[in-house]
Design an enzyme around this catalytic site. Structure first.
Site, PDB file in Angstrom:
ATOM      1  N   ARG A 260       0.846  -1.196   0.000  1.00 56.44           N
ATOM      2  CA  ARG A 260       0.000   0.000   0.000  1.00 56.44           C
ATOM      3  C   ARG A 260       0.878   1.241   0.000  1.00 56.44           C
ATOM      4  O   ARG A 260       1.877   1.304   0.722  1.00 56.44           O
ATOM      5  CB  ARG A 260      -0.934   0.008   1.215  1.00 56.44           C
ATOM      6  CG  ARG A 260      -1.945  -1.138   1.170  1.00 56.44           C
ATOM      7  CD  ARG A 260      -2.922  -1.112   2.318  1.00 56.44           C
ATOM      8  NE  ARG A 260      -3.770  -2.301   2.272  1.00 56.44           N
ATOM      9  CZ  ARG A 260      -4.636  -2.648   3.223  1.00 56.44           C
ATOM     10  NH1 ARG A 260      -4.784  -1.875   4.281  1.00 56.44           N
ATOM     11  NH2 ARG A 260      -5.359  -3.746   3.104  1.00 56.44           N
ATOM     12  N   ARG A 275       2.224   1.103  10.141  1.00 53.31           N
ATOM     13  CA  ARG A 275       1.738   1.540   8.831  1.00 53.31           C
ATOM     14  C   ARG A 275       2.879   1.414   7.836  1.00 53.31           C
ATOM     15  O   ARG A 275       3.719   2.308   7.711  1.00 53.31           O
ATOM     16  CB  ARG A 275       1.229   2.978   8.922  1.00 53.31           C
ATOM     17  CG  ARG A 275       0.307   3.388   7.789  1.00 53.31           C
ATOM     18  CD  ARG A 275      -0.244   4.788   8.020  1.00 53.31           C
ATOM     19  NE  ARG A 275      -1.121   4.847   9.173  1.00 53.31           N
ATOM     20  CZ  ARG A 275      -2.427   4.581   9.125  1.00 53.31           C
ATOM     21  NH1 ARG A 275      -2.997   4.236   7.993  1.00 53.31           N
ATOM     22  NH2 ARG A 275      -3.168   4.656  10.215  1.00 53.31           N
ATOM     23  N   GLU A 347      -6.468  -1.096  15.353  1.00 50.91           N
ATOM     24  CA  GLU A 347      -7.088  -2.074  14.450  1.00 50.91           C
ATOM     25  C   GLU A 347      -6.090  -3.172  14.081  1.00 50.91           C
ATOM     26  O   GLU A 347      -4.949  -2.894  13.723  1.00 50.91           O
ATOM     27  CB  GLU A 347      -7.577  -1.374  13.190  1.00 50.91           C
ATOM     28  CG  GLU A 347      -8.189  -2.331  12.161  1.00 50.91           C
ATOM     29  CD  GLU A 347      -8.267  -1.729  10.770  1.00 50.91           C
ATOM     30  OE1 GLU A 347      -8.258  -2.508   9.809  1.00 50.91           O
ATOM     31  OE2 GLU A 347      -8.318  -0.487  10.656  1.00 50.91           O
ATOM     32  N   SER A 350     -10.179  -6.316  10.007  1.00 55.80           N
ATOM     33  CA  SER A 350     -11.405  -5.685   9.523  1.00 55.80           C
ATOM     34  C   SER A 350     -12.171  -6.738   8.739  1.00 55.80           C
ATOM     35  O   SER A 350     -11.640  -7.306   7.778  1.00 55.80           O
ATOM     36  CB  SER A 350     -11.058  -4.483   8.634  1.00 55.80           C
ATOM     37  OG  SER A 350     -12.200  -3.742   8.310  1.00 55.80           O
ATOM     38  N   ARG A 389       0.904  -6.417  12.504  1.00 64.15           N
ATOM     39  CA  ARG A 389       0.248  -5.801  13.654  1.00 64.15           C
ATOM     40  C   ARG A 389       0.057  -6.812  14.788  1.00 64.15           C
ATOM     41  O   ARG A 389       0.065  -6.444  15.964  1.00 64.15           O
ATOM     42  CB  ARG A 389      -1.086  -5.187  13.233  1.00 64.15           C
ATOM     43  CG  ARG A 389      -0.890  -3.959  12.349  1.00 64.15           C
ATOM     44  CD  ARG A 389      -2.144  -3.141  12.194  1.00 64.15           C
ATOM     45  NE  ARG A 389      -1.848  -1.885  11.501  1.00 64.15           N
ATOM     46  CZ  ARG A 389      -2.598  -0.792  11.555  1.00 64.15           C
ATOM     47  NH1 ARG A 389      -3.714  -0.800  12.286  1.00 64.15           N
ATOM     48  NH2 ARG A 389      -2.261   0.293  10.910  1.00 64.15           N
TER      49      ARG A 389
END
Length: 424
Positions: A260, A275, A347, A350, A389
Site C-alpha cells: 500500500r 503503517r 485495528e 477488519s 500488527r
C-alpha cells in the site's frame, strides 16, 4: 456496483442511503441518463427494424426491375442514423457506468450513523489488560533494543515505512502466519490458497479498489497492480463465473505480502511497523448466497477473534459507523487489539460484507436451483489477521521488564520450543 433497476424504482431511497455516507444526491442525474439511453435504444431498434424491412423491399423491387433508388437513399440515411445512435448508446452506457462505479455501497440498516471513527460502537471487549510492574515500551523500542528490528537498514534499502526483522522476531512473524493459516484451515474450514501478488486491472476493479483507490496502490510499468490485500485475487477468482449452489459457501484463505502506498498517511504512525508499504497478512474470503451472507459475516469475524483469543491478546469488536465504513462494505466489524506500549486500541482486523456490490462489478453469480435463473453471489472479506500488527501486539503484551518477550504458548511449537525472545 449498484443495481440500476433498484435505483430507478426508488431514487429517493437511493439518495437517502448515500446521504448517510455524506454523499450528494445523484439519483436524478443517473435516472435521466438511463431514460435517455432507453429512449435511444428504442429508437435504434425501430430504425434497425425499418432497415431490415427496407432491405426486403429493395430486394423485391430489384427482382422485378422496378426503381429502388428512393428506398436505397432512405437506407443510406438509416445507416448513418443507426451508426449515430449506436455511438450515443455507448456514450450513455459509459456515463451511467462511470457515475455508478464511483458511488460507495449502500449501508446495512444496522450500521450506526456518524461521521468518523468517534461514532463507532463497541460491541464487546474480550480479555484482561495486563497490569505491568514497569512502564511498558512500544514495539519498536523493544525490537531495536533486542537488535532484531532494523528500520535504519530498511530505509537504506527501500525508504521509509519498511522494516528488516532478524532472528527470533523474523521467525515469530513467520510463526504467526503459519499459526493463523493452520487455525483457519484445520478448524474453520477455509481452503488454503497461494495467490499472485500482481493482478490485472479487472481484478482490482471487480473488488472495488479501482478507480477509487488507485492512489493507494502500486502499479507496475506493464499495467499490473501489486495487491493491497489478498482479498483481490481470492475474490476475483470467481469473476465471470456461474457457480452451482452446491459450491457455496466457498471459503478461501491466503497468507500473502501486501502493498500500500499509504497515500494521505503523511505524519501518521511514522515510528515502527504499524503503517508499512509492505506487510504480511492472512486474508479470509467467503463467497455465499444472499440468504447466508449475514450469518457468514458473524462466522468470519469469530474466526478472526479466535486468533486473538488463542494468542491471549485483549481485543474489542467495533461496529463501524456510516462515516468510517469502507467504500465497498455494507457493514464492517473491526477488531482492535490493546497495545500497552501505546496505551491504545489499534485495528488488527477488519471483517466486511459487501453483499452483491463486488459481484455486480465482476459478474460473479450462482444458480440457486437446477432451473433457476442465476443470481449475484455475496462476497465477504476479513483479515485473519494482519501479521505485522499481530507481531506488534504480541511484543507489547508479552514484554518483560528486562526487554525480553515471552513467546505465547500457541506459537512455541512453530518456534522450535522457544519460550523467550531475548537479545541476539
Amino acid at each position: 456496483m449498484h443495481d440500476l433497476r433498484a435505483l430507478r424504482a426508488d431514487p429517493a431511497a437511493f439518495d437517502a442511503a448515500l446521504a448517510r455516507r455524506g454523499e450528494a444526491p445523484v439519483a436524478a442525474t443517473i435516472v435521466r441518463l438511463d431514460e435517455d439511453r432507453r429512449a435511444a435504444v428504442t429508437t435504434l431498434q425501430e430504425k434497425q427494424a425499418r432497415r431490415k424491412s427496407l432491405s426486403k423491399e429493395i430486394g423485391a423491387l430489384r427482382r422485378t426491375g422496378a426503381d429502388s433508388a428512393g428506398l436505397e437513399a432512405e437506407g443510406g440515411r438509416l445507416r448513418a442514423e443507426i451508426e449515430g445512435l449506436e455511438i450515443l448508446v455507448r456514450e450513455l452506457d459509459a456515463e451511467i457506468r462511470d457515475a455508478l462505479v464511483t458511488l460507495p455501497n449502500r449501508l446495512d440498516g444496522g450500521v450506526p450513523d456518524g461521521a468518523d471513527e468517534t461514532a463507532n460502537v463497541v460491541v464487546r471487549e474480550v480479555g484482561e489488560r495486563r497490569n505491568f510492574a514497569f512502564a511498558p515500551r512500544e514495539h519498536y523500542a523493544l525490537g531495536e533494543a533486542l537488535g532484531l528490528m532494523d528500520f535504519e537498514t530498511a530505509a537504506k534499502l527501500s525508504g521509509t515505512r519498511f522494516v528488516v526483522l532478524r532472528g527470533a522476531l523474523a521467525r515469530m512473524e513467520r510463526a504467526l502466519g503459519q499459526f493463523m493459516l493452520d487455525l483457519h484451515v484445520q478448524e474453520h474450514g477455509y481452503t488454503e490458497t497461494a495467490v499472485p501478488v500482481l493482478v490485472n486491472e479487472a481484478a482490482m476493479f471487480g473488488t472495488d479498489k479501482l478507480p477509487k483507490f488507485a492512489d493507494q496502490s502500486f502499479r507496475t510499468e506493464d499495467g499490473r497492480w501489486l495487491i493491497p490485500t489478498a482479498e483481490v485475487p481470492l475474490t476475483a477468482s470467481v469473476a465471470g463465473e456461474i457457480l452451482p449452489a452446491s459450491a457455496l459457501p466457498r471459503r478461501l484463505v491466503a497468507l500473502s505480502a501486501c502493498f500500500r502506498s499509504e497515500a494521505g498517511a503523511a505524519g501518521r504512525d511514522t515510528r515502527g511497523m504499524l503503517r508499512q508499504h509492505q506487510f504480511q497478512k492472512v486474508e479470509m474470503v467467503s463467497i455465499t448466497g444472499a440468504e447466508d451472507s449475514d450469518a457468514e459475516h458473524e462466522r468470519m469475524t469469530r474466526c478472526a477473534e479466535t486468533v486473538l483469543e488463542r494468542l491471549g491478546i485483549p481485543y474489542r469488536r467495533m461496529l463501524l459507523c456510516a462515516g468510517d465504513t469502507g467504500f465497498g462494505a455494507a457493514r464492517t466489524y473491526d477488531l482492535e487489539a490493546w497495545l500497552p506500549g501505546q496505551q491504545a486500541w489499534r485495528e488488527i482486523s477488519s471483517c466486511s460484507t459487501t453483499r452483491d456490490f463486488q459481484a455486480r462489478r465482476m459478474n460473479a453469480r450462482y444458480r440457486p436451483g437446477t432451473d433457476a435463473a442465476p443470481e449475484f453471489v455475496h462476497t465477504l472479506n476479513g483479515s485473519g489477521l494482519a501479521v505485522g500488527r499481530t507481531l506488534i501486539a504480541v511484543m507489547e503484551n508479552y514484554q518483560n521488564a528486562d526487554g525480553s518477550i515471552t513467546v505465547p504458548q500457541a506459537l512455541r511449537s512453530y518456534m522450535n520450543g522457544l519460550a523467550v525472545v531475548s537479545a541476539r
